[in-house]
Design an enzyme around this catalytic site. Sequence first.
Site, mmCIF file in Angstrom:
data_model
loop_
_atom_site.group_PDB
_atom_site.id
_atom_site.type_symbol
_atom_site.label_atom_id
_atom_site.label_comp_id
_atom_site.label_asym_id
_atom_site.label_seq_id
_atom_site.Cartn_x
_atom_site.Cartn_y
_atom_site.Cartn_z
ATOM 1 C CG ASN A 1 -2.159 -0.864 1.164
ATOM 2 O OD1 ASN A 1 -2.600 -1.034 -0.142
ATOM 3 N ND2 ASN A 1 -2.502 -1.629 1.922
ATOM 4 C CB CYS B 1 -6.233 -5.523 -2.669
ATOM 5 S SG CYS B 1 -6.785 -5.124 -0.900
ATOM 6 C CG HIS B 2 -6.393 -9.528 1.372
ATOM 7 N ND1 HIS B 2 -5.148 -10.233 1.837
ATOM 8 C CD2 HIS B 2 -6.737 -8.415 2.286
ATOM 9 C CE1 HIS B 2 -4.658 -9.006 2.767
ATOM 10 N NE2 HIS B 2 -5.620 -8.327 3.060
ATOM 11 C CG HIS C 1 -8.276 -0.323 0.362
ATOM 12 N ND1 HIS C 1 -7.451 0.098 1.466
ATOM 13 C CD2 HIS C 1 -7.849 -1.663 0.029
ATOM 14 C CE1 HIS C 1 -6.611 -0.977 1.468
ATOM 15 N NE2 HIS C 1 -6.895 -1.931 0.957
ATOM 16 C CE1 TYR D 1 -8.870 4.462 3.007
ATOM 17 C CE2 TYR D 1 -10.585 2.696 2.259
ATOM 18 C CZ TYR D 1 -9.086 3.119 2.500
ATOM 19 O OH TYR D 1 -8.270 2.187 2.721
#
Length: 480
Positions: A149, A170-171, A200, A257
């Site tokens: 990241n 990414c998971h 994300h 975010y």
Amino acid sequence: MSFKVAIIGAGSVGFTKRLVSDLFKVPEFADIEIALTDINPHNLDMIRQIIEKIVSVNNLPARVTATTDRREALTGARYIMSCVRVGGLEAFSSDISIPLKYGVDQCVGDTLCAGGILYGQRNIPVILDFCKDIREVAEPGAKFLNYANPMAMNTWAANAHGGVETIGLCHGVQHGAEQIARVLGVELDELDYVCSGINHQTWYIDIRARGRKIEKDELIAGFEKHPVYSRQEKLRIDVLKRFGVYSTESNGHLSEYLPWYRKRPEELDRWIDMSDWIHGETGGYLRHTTEQRNWFETDFPKFLKEAEKPLSDHKRTSEHASWIIEAIETGRVYRGHFNVRNNGIIRNLPEDAIIESPGFVDRFGLNMIEGIELPLACAATCSASISVQRMSVEAAMTGDIDLLKLAVLHDPLVGAICTPDEVWAMVDELVVAQAEWLPQYADAVPAAKERMAKSTVKTREWEGAARRKVRSVEELRSAG
């Protein structure tokens, strides 16, 4: 099959063990070479012992090397993975503590917001150094699989400026899908979905359970009646109700975010849950990683002993890396969600953005599904973040501190809390505090120090609205 996989930042011991164990679950990969590299020789030696133990116990012909010389590790590699955190926990701590002085309360701070943007400034020059080494010494056509990241910023810089084919991994999509399967009462393999957006901030825009399309109201009802998620994912459920689609990212991640949920400390408790750091705790990931580092240092013999378990006991994880490599090398097709340059994949997001969306991998490489259109609210939220990412990448490339300040100013959460004067002062303080990891800003640091000395912007010493102390190893043991 015999080829070389290099892992940069292999001192992320637990994660590296998982990635390598997944690779060894592919029968054809018993004879590959694993090259481990890290700037921390102590952590590198720990992971070397663990991987060598796995190879020995399972009688694999695989070769394991470990070196602090990155170019040596990359020489001849066909696949390169990055798990690095530039600046370590020291820089990460200032990503959290300095914004708190200006009222910016982050849970994670590694993707967007003030902390994520500064993390990108530290990582991007190093990522480009990796790309230079890959071009010069790796196998021609080598693929760079980035786990580090801030995912979008790192992958953006590598693809736009690094000259190496880079896929961000990414998971979050897999973990969100597991939640959806549970609330709908189906097995994971009975769930089909299209998830698209940016890392994300990815959205499940089409969900099918046993072939039946799942509508918004059914999904809301499932989450609201779930005994755990109804408490832990309050913010995500609220976004689901308003946007009509579920977000991949955890309650704590998503909260930082967006401009709406963390801007008033007195209201934060309404949206977060303190049962685990990931649900919104102030500086939660910093506390978690600090505890895990201390725990691992103390209990390394225990982790080494666990490596003696046969690979037959290891359930291959949903981490994309091993599946991608298997698909390219064997032709067995893999469908996943990947971070790449948009180029029309998502119609209502900018062409240059790094998006996360479905694709298929086979012997011909990665093939993305094109022509996806996000719901308007999802596209608006993603677009705001993309603008911040674009400015952040450009600032990292040029060392332009004024552009960096504009990137932070346009961050959704920072902009909801701080005035422009506060943003300018905060960025000066962050750049001065992290100067040793920000070589591109070396010429800007003296002036930033002068401005700090004359600044009239008021700050406060604040631990945040939902802070917990770092627990000792003894406390962790007693907690189970």
